[in-house]
Scaffold this active site. Structure first.
Site, mmCIF file in Angstrom:
data_model
loop_
_atom_site.group_PDB
_atom_site.id
_atom_site.type_symbol
_atom_site.label_atom_id
_atom_site.label_comp_id
_atom_site.label_asym_id
_atom_site.label_seq_id
_atom_site.Cartn_x
_atom_site.Cartn_y
_atom_site.Cartn_z
ATOM 1 N N SER A 33 0.831 -1.216 0.000
ATOM 2 C CA SER A 33 0.000 0.000 0.000
ATOM 3 C C SER A 33 0.857 1.253 0.000
ATOM 4 C CB SER A 33 -0.859 0.070 1.272
ATOM 5 O OG SER A 33 -1.734 -1.001 1.341
ATOM 6 N N HIS A 64 -8.438 1.341 -8.547
ATOM 7 C CA HIS A 64 -7.756 0.943 -9.780
ATOM 8 C C HIS A 64 -7.301 -0.498 -9.663
ATOM 9 C CE1 HIS A 64 -3.829 1.381 -7.894
ATOM 10 N NE2 HIS A 64 -4.240 2.536 -7.427
ATOM 11 N N HIS A 86 -6.376 -8.415 -1.097
ATOM 12 C CA HIS A 86 -6.331 -8.940 0.272
ATOM 13 C C HIS A 86 -7.523 -9.864 0.508
ATOM 14 C CE1 HIS A 86 -4.384 -4.988 0.123
ATOM 15 N NE2 HIS A 86 -3.576 -5.428 1.058
ATOM 16 N N TYR A 88 -9.500 -9.694 2.960
ATOM 17 C CA TYR A 88 -10.672 -8.947 3.455
ATOM 18 C C TYR A 88 -11.526 -8.357 2.337
ATOM 19 C CZ TYR A 88 -7.686 -4.789 2.863
ATOM 20 O OH TYR A 88 -6.865 -3.835 2.353
ATOM 21 N N GLU A 89 -10.987 -8.345 1.127
ATOM 22 C CA GLU A 89 -11.791 -7.841 0.008
ATOM 23 C C GLU A 89 -12.801 -8.886 -0.460
ATOM 24 O OE1 GLU A 89 -9.412 -5.460 -2.999
ATOM 25 O OE2 GLU A 89 -7.789 -6.204 -1.714
ATOM 26 N N ALA A 116 2.652 -2.322 4.139
ATOM 27 C CA ALA A 116 2.471 -1.327 5.196
ATOM 28 C C ALA A 116 2.016 -2.101 6.420
ATOM 29 C CB ALA A 116 1.415 -0.315 4.780
ATOM 30 N N MET A 214 -2.175 -7.032 7.068
ATOM 31 C CA MET A 214 -3.255 -7.857 6.506
ATOM 32 C C MET A 214 -2.859 -8.473 5.161
ATOM 33 S SD MET A 214 -6.241 -5.063 7.235
ATOM 34 C CE MET A 214 -6.323 -4.169 8.813
ATOM 35 N N SER A 215 -1.554 -8.645 4.943
ATOM 36 C CA SER A 215 -1.132 -9.130 3.618
ATOM 37 C C SER A 215 0.103 -10.025 3.757
ATOM 38 C CB SER A 215 -0.819 -7.931 2.721
ATOM 39 O OG SER A 215 0.351 -7.266 3.182
ATOM 40 N N ASN A 238 2.276 3.202 11.072
ATOM 41 C CA ASN A 238 1.582 3.723 12.255
ATOM 42 C C ASN A 238 1.959 2.853 13.454
ATOM 43 O OD1 ASN A 238 -0.222 1.740 10.611
ATOM 44 N ND2 ASN A 238 -0.956 1.571 12.729
ATOM 45 N N HIS A 250 -6.704 4.625 7.704
ATOM 46 C CA HIS A 250 -6.010 4.315 6.451
ATOM 47 C C HIS A 250 -5.308 5.562 5.910
ATOM 48 C CE1 HIS A 250 -4.951 2.152 2.879
ATOM 49 N NE2 HIS A 250 -5.472 3.097 2.130
#
Ligand code: HPA
Length: 279
Positions: A33, A64, A86, A88-89, A116, A214-215, A238, A250
């Site tokens: 990300s 995109h 991901h 979660y998508e 990230a 998450m990846s 973060n 985000h």
């Protein structure tokens, strides 16, 4: 995505080869990300929209699809993914890991996977870069679930050296050479998309986690399955939940990734040059 996988992977490889006859990347890169700027530094680059690649999952996050950039660093052919999907998508674990399989099948001998992540280790600061030394797969899934395709790799792949120790040594030297501070630690993968609670972060710290995201883990597992060496780099965008009083967003993740993109690109570029000499 149903089996067999191999013809589906090869369908993508064939589209790429039709666009770039004879292109066999030595190195693969997956850009996390906000870290996609590196792809624009490749020389003689050809960009392929994910929508041109059959079965390639396309990202819903930023509106995109994502693009596969095939190019060179000097004489070294490199394939880079700018944009990833991901779990979660709503994609299956197999779909999430599919593009990494295509990069490996295309010929990449080494895969650098970036992301990230939130810093769990209280010694980390926002904007730090962390070499991933190992991971905790707490996502609840594994992309190898289902029938094993023996032509791709073994049923029970070893994960003792999922992040190649020799390449980690190279990465340390590359960081020194470009004057970038490099942290090291264990990456924890959760499914998301909600960020963690402070109690979850305390738990993850107790379990030995240094950064959370998450990846990455699905791609690392399929590369290991296919015998391709991996290096992982997290950008600590973060502090994880509960460490500071600030709410997680985000926007903060994207803002930090954007701020570190110069040093990140410098480190990644140098590392690719250095690791290419070893594979
Ligand atoms: N938690 C999970 N995933 C993340 C974070 C986080 O704090 N930051 C960036 N990706």
């Amino acid at each position: 995505m149903s089996h067999p996988l191999l013809p589906r992977i090869d369908a993508c490889v064939n589209v790429i080869r039709a666009r770039l006859p004879g292109f066999t990347p030595k190195l693969g890169v997956i850009l996390g990300s906000g870290l996609g700027a590196f792809a624009d530094t490749l020389e003689r680059a050809v960009s392929i929209d994910y929508r041109e690649l059959p079965d390639f999952p396309t990202s819903s996050v930023h509106g995109h699809a994502g693009r596969l950039v095939c190019g060179y660093r000097g004489a070294v052919p490199v394939v880079a993914m700018a944009g990833r999907v991901h779990f979660y998508e709503g994609y299956s674990p197999q779909q999430v890991a599919f593009p990494a399989r295509v990069l490996c099948r295309l010929g990449a001998k080494h895969l650098t996977i970036t992301n990230a992540a939130g810093g769990i280790n209280t010694g980390f600061g926002v904007g730090d870069l962390m070499a991933i030394t190992d991971h905790l797969n707490l996502s609840g899934f594994n992309p190898l679930i289902g029938p094993n395709e023996d032509a791709l790799g073994p049923r029970f792949p070893d994960m003792s050296h999922a992040y190649d120790p020799a390449a980690l040594g190279v990465l340390r030297a590359s960081a020194q050479a470009v004057g970038a501070q490099l942290r090291e630690g264990v990456y924890v993968a959760l499914s998301g998309p909600s960020y963690e609670t402070p109690a979850e972060i305390r738990m993850l710290r107790t379990l030995g986690g240094d950064a959370v995201g998450m990846s990455t883990v699905p791609e690392v597992i399929v590369a290991s399955h296919m015998g391709v060496k991996v290096t992982g780099i997290s950008c600590i965008t973060n502090l994880a939940a509960g460490i500071s009083a600030q709410k997680l967003s985000h926007d903060e993740v994207a803002e930090t990734a954007n701020k570190v993109k110069d040093v990140f690109t410098r480190l990644l570029s140098r590392f690719l040059d250095d690791v290419a000499a070893t594979v």
